[in-house]
Design a protein around this motif. Sequence first.
Motif, PDB file in Angstrom:
ATOM      1  N   LEU A 300      40.626  35.970  33.331  1.00 50.11           N
ATOM      2  CA  LEU A 300      41.333  35.597  34.552  1.00 50.11           C
ATOM      3  C   LEU A 300      41.087  36.638  35.648  1.00 50.11           C
ATOM      4  CD1 LEU A 300      43.417  33.989  36.237  1.00 50.11           C
ATOM      5  CD2 LEU A 300      45.208  35.375  35.134  1.00 50.11           C
ATOM      6  N   LEU A 301      41.162  37.915  35.283  1.00 52.04           N
ATOM      7  CA  LEU A 301      40.927  38.981  36.250  1.00 52.04           C
ATOM      8  C   LEU A 301      39.497  38.937  36.783  1.00 52.04           C
ATOM      9  CD1 LEU A 301      42.851  41.844  34.396  1.00 52.04           C
ATOM     10  CD2 LEU A 301      43.519  40.777  36.560  1.00 52.04           C
ATOM     11  N   ASP A 302      38.548  38.699  35.906  1.00 57.43           N
ATOM     12  CA  ASP A 302      37.149  38.600  36.338  1.00 57.43           C
ATOM     13  C   ASP A 302      36.935  37.385  37.249  1.00 57.43           C
ATOM     14  OD1 ASP A 302      36.494  40.881  34.946  1.00 57.43           O
ATOM     15  OD2 ASP A 302      35.765  39.817  33.176  1.00 57.43           O
ATOM     16  N   ARG A 303      37.589  36.301  36.911  1.00 58.37           N
ATOM     17  CA  ARG A 303      37.494  35.089  37.735  1.00 58.37           C
ATOM     18  C   ARG A 303      38.039  35.353  39.134  1.00 58.37           C
ATOM     19  NH1 ARG A 303      41.403  29.872  36.613  1.00 58.37           N
ATOM     20  NH2 ARG A 303      41.045  28.751  38.576  1.00 58.37           N
ATOM     21  N   ALA A 304      39.164  36.101  39.212  1.00 57.14           N
ATOM     22  CA  ALA A 304      39.774  36.383  40.511  1.00 57.14           C
ATOM     23  C   ALA A 304      38.868  37.249  41.385  1.00 57.14           C
ATOM     24  CB  ALA A 304      41.123  37.066  40.314  1.00 57.14           C
ATOM     25  N   PRO A 308      38.410  34.252  44.088  1.00 55.48           N
ATOM     26  CA  PRO A 308      39.850  34.483  44.257  1.00 55.48           C
ATOM     27  C   PRO A 308      40.645  33.180  44.198  1.00 55.48           C
ATOM     28  CG  PRO A 308      38.616  35.826  45.804  1.00 55.48           C
ATOM     29  CD  PRO A 308      37.619  34.899  45.155  1.00 55.48           C
ATOM     30  N   LEU A 309      41.836  33.254  43.610  1.00 58.20           N
ATOM     31  CA  LEU A 309      42.660  32.073  43.396  1.00 58.20           C
ATOM     32  C   LEU A 309      43.429  31.695  44.654  1.00 58.20           C
ATOM     33  CD1 LEU A 309      42.035  33.095  40.472  1.00 58.20           C
ATOM     34  CD2 LEU A 309      44.277  32.202  39.819  1.00 58.20           C
ATOM     35  N   ASP A 310      43.591  30.402  44.845  1.00 61.18           N
ATOM     36  CA  ASP A 310      44.381  29.889  45.946  1.00 61.18           C
ATOM     37  C   ASP A 310      45.858  30.202  45.712  1.00 61.18           C
ATOM     38  OD1 ASP A 310      44.517  28.007  48.367  1.00 61.18           O
ATOM     39  OD2 ASP A 310      45.995  27.149  46.989  1.00 61.18           O
ATOM     40  N   THR A 311      46.580  30.487  46.800  1.00 58.26           N
ATOM     41  CA  THR A 311      48.006  30.809  46.674  1.00 58.26           C
ATOM     42  C   THR A 311      48.884  29.908  47.544  1.00 58.26           C
ATOM     43  OG1 THR A 311      47.960  32.436  48.472  1.00 58.26           O
ATOM     44  CG2 THR A 311      47.428  33.231  46.247  1.00 58.26           C
ATOM     45  N   GLY A 312      48.259  28.939  48.221  1.00 57.78           N
ATOM     46  CA  GLY A 312      49.029  28.095  49.118  1.00 57.78           C
ATOM     47  C   GLY A 312      49.325  28.775  50.438  1.00 57.78           C
ATOM     48  N   ARG A 315      46.337  33.869  52.236  1.00 64.20           N
ATOM     49  CA  ARG A 315      45.915  35.008  51.410  1.00 64.20           C
ATOM     50  C   ARG A 315      45.513  34.501  50.032  1.00 64.20           C
ATOM     51  NH1 ARG A 315      50.845  38.108  50.555  1.00 64.20           N
ATOM     52  NH2 ARG A 315      49.585  39.905  49.927  1.00 64.20           N
ATOM     53  N   GLU A 316      44.397  34.991  49.549  1.00 66.20           N
ATOM     54  CA  GLU A 316      43.946  34.628  48.217  1.00 66.20           C
ATOM     55  C   GLU A 316      44.343  35.706  47.220  1.00 66.20           C
ATOM     56  OE1 GLU A 316      39.851  32.128  48.897  1.00 66.20           O
ATOM     57  OE2 GLU A 316      39.740  34.312  49.180  1.00 66.20           O
ATOM     58  N   LEU A 317      44.412  35.308  45.946  1.00 66.47           N
ATOM     59  CA  LEU A 317      44.702  36.264  44.882  1.00 66.47           C
ATOM     60  C   LEU A 317      43.396  36.887  44.424  1.00 66.47           C
ATOM     61  CD1 LEU A 317      47.072  37.356  43.040  1.00 66.47           C
ATOM     62  CD2 LEU A 317      46.131  35.810  41.293  1.00 66.47           C
ATOM     63  N   THR A 318      43.118  38.090  44.882  1.00 66.21           N
ATOM     64  CA  THR A 318      41.919  38.807  44.462  1.00 66.21           C
ATOM     65  C   THR A 318      42.171  39.467  43.108  1.00 66.21           C
ATOM     66  OG1 THR A 318      42.613  40.856  45.539  1.00 66.21           O
ATOM     67  CG2 THR A 318      41.344  39.274  46.863  1.00 66.21           C
ATOM     68  N   GLN A 319      41.142  40.064  42.557  1.00 62.25           N
ATOM     69  CA  GLN A 319      41.311  40.752  41.278  1.00 62.25           C
ATOM     70  C   GLN A 319      42.320  41.899  41.394  1.00 62.25           C
ATOM     71  OE1 GLN A 319      38.302  43.568  39.616  1.00 62.25           O
ATOM     72  NE2 GLN A 319      38.062  42.019  37.989  1.00 62.25           N
ATOM     73  N   ALA A 320      42.222  42.672  42.472  1.00 59.52           N
ATOM     74  CA  ALA A 320      43.135  43.801  42.646  1.00 59.52           C
ATOM     75  C   ALA A 320      44.585  43.338  42.728  1.00 59.52           C
ATOM     76  CB  ALA A 320      42.764  44.581  43.907  1.00 59.52           C
ATOM     77  N   LEU A 321      44.839  42.270  43.475  1.00 58.49           N
ATOM     78  CA  LEU A 321      46.187  41.752  43.595  1.00 58.49           C
ATOM     79  C   LEU A 321      46.672  41.135  42.283  1.00 58.49           C
ATOM     80  CD1 LEU A 321      45.913  40.087  47.124  1.00 58.49           C
ATOM     81  CD2 LEU A 321      47.119  42.212  46.551  1.00 58.49           C
TER      82      LEU A 321
END
Length: 509
Positions: A300-304, A308-312, A315-321
């Motif tokens: 999941l972390l590598d995917r981010a 980066p994941l959508d958050t609605g 701002r996207e969910l990056t690996q660091a976040l």
Amino acid sequence: MPTARLLRPVVVLVGIAALVLTGCAPDKNQVTAPTSSASGPSADVDYGDLADFYDQQLDWKKCDAGQCATLTVPLDYDDPSGETIGLALARHEADDTPIGSLLINPGGPGASGVDFLQSFLGEATSTLKKSFDLVSFDPRGIQRSSPIECVDAKEMDRITALDPDTSTDAGLQDMIDESAKFSNACLDRSGAVFGHVDTISAAKDLDVMRAVLGDDVLHYLGFSYGTKLGATYAALFPDRAGRLVLDGALDPTLTEGAIESGQAAGFEGALRAYVADCLKGSSCPLTGSVDNGMKQIRALLDRAKTSPLDTGTDRELTQALAFSGIAVTLYSQSFWSALTQGLTAAIRQGDGSILLSFSDVYYDRAEDGTYSTNSTEAFRAVNCLDDRSSTDVDDMRAQAAEITKVAPTVGSFFSYGGTSCGDWSVPEVGSLDDYSAQGAPPILVVGTTNDPATPYKWAQSLATTLSSGVLLTYEGEGHTAYRAENSCIAKVVDAYLVDGTVPDDGTRC
């Protein structure tokens, strides 16, 4: 920038709770604990050029935190006639005749003690509240005490979301350049205080507080980074140390490399404990063995990082976040169910909104996009003054390889710490040569066996480093141990603070 040194405020747990509700030396113990400290500062102490600071009177006024006052201290203790700064103090008076004042530090570095006091009153025992005037404070450079200011909210969003490239030398240089840019901005906006928020200066501030509050010796309860501050005080002023409790211990003799490696192993262990517990439940988004579950989180972390994941939101969910959002829930076992919710949304729906909200709590980011504290800026400012890792690329890569061995899932987030303070705009202050605090009375060091942020071996180490260190062990999960609901630890700590009863070294709860 790497996320190493996750010694964040105990107060951060309050924010997560809100989200959950809404969705070493002579033989030990040869010196007895002081029996009193409320007789006022000793008249025969010569404070020299600092006398005016030690003789000042506090003007306590009613405030949201209870009672508040401002303490004046020198910006630079080597130049007491120069510039001064004000430190914000908050007090809750004892419910009975007080033994004296108990100074409290919540950790960080970067946490506001003034903000922490009210939440601490909900965690403290009635015995403690009855026996002491509880005094907390914003250390120099933090929140209300000549705060470090570096960047605006938009730039902080960019910095906290940044996923560095550590695979190339050019990528590492980019990280150093980011650090230089950040520190230059801090110096430009904060001025001279940016070079004087080191732990040694903060410990000297503690002694001024002690005297001005009317105590011969310092009674102190420090959490997380606050244990380093307390240990530094004891080393500087062993004859003025009273009853000191250091909970969630950080040994100041540890190198930056040892801290990074220790924390990596600590968070890896805490995450494994969470995964093992999660897999026992029907709602767990992880499958298979604990090893498999850990690999799924790493995936999941590598995917981010790559997508980066959508958050609605914008701002996207990056690996660091994503890592910050996961890590903050490991500070307390009570937040594991919240982590399950966040992982479920991210893994099954590709929704990073919950983990993003946890990351925002970690960084004190409000819903309107502003940052309610300067904890992130102060955190880096203090750490980069206290100690810095090597920026030699070969050294960093060798250490990263060792960290990955002990923490294959999260080790990358604690590697390349040398880049965090690379080309820093103010010189390093460094640490003391000796932290044994010879002549200090017994100092109580509290360690939790599976503490992710301050691994248990650090408590063992600090208890040995201090000539009069006494180790108290809590067998459990989470960061720090003293609170009213932890009755065993609370009973031992209260007996020490209130009655001066020193437990046997090695007592376990």
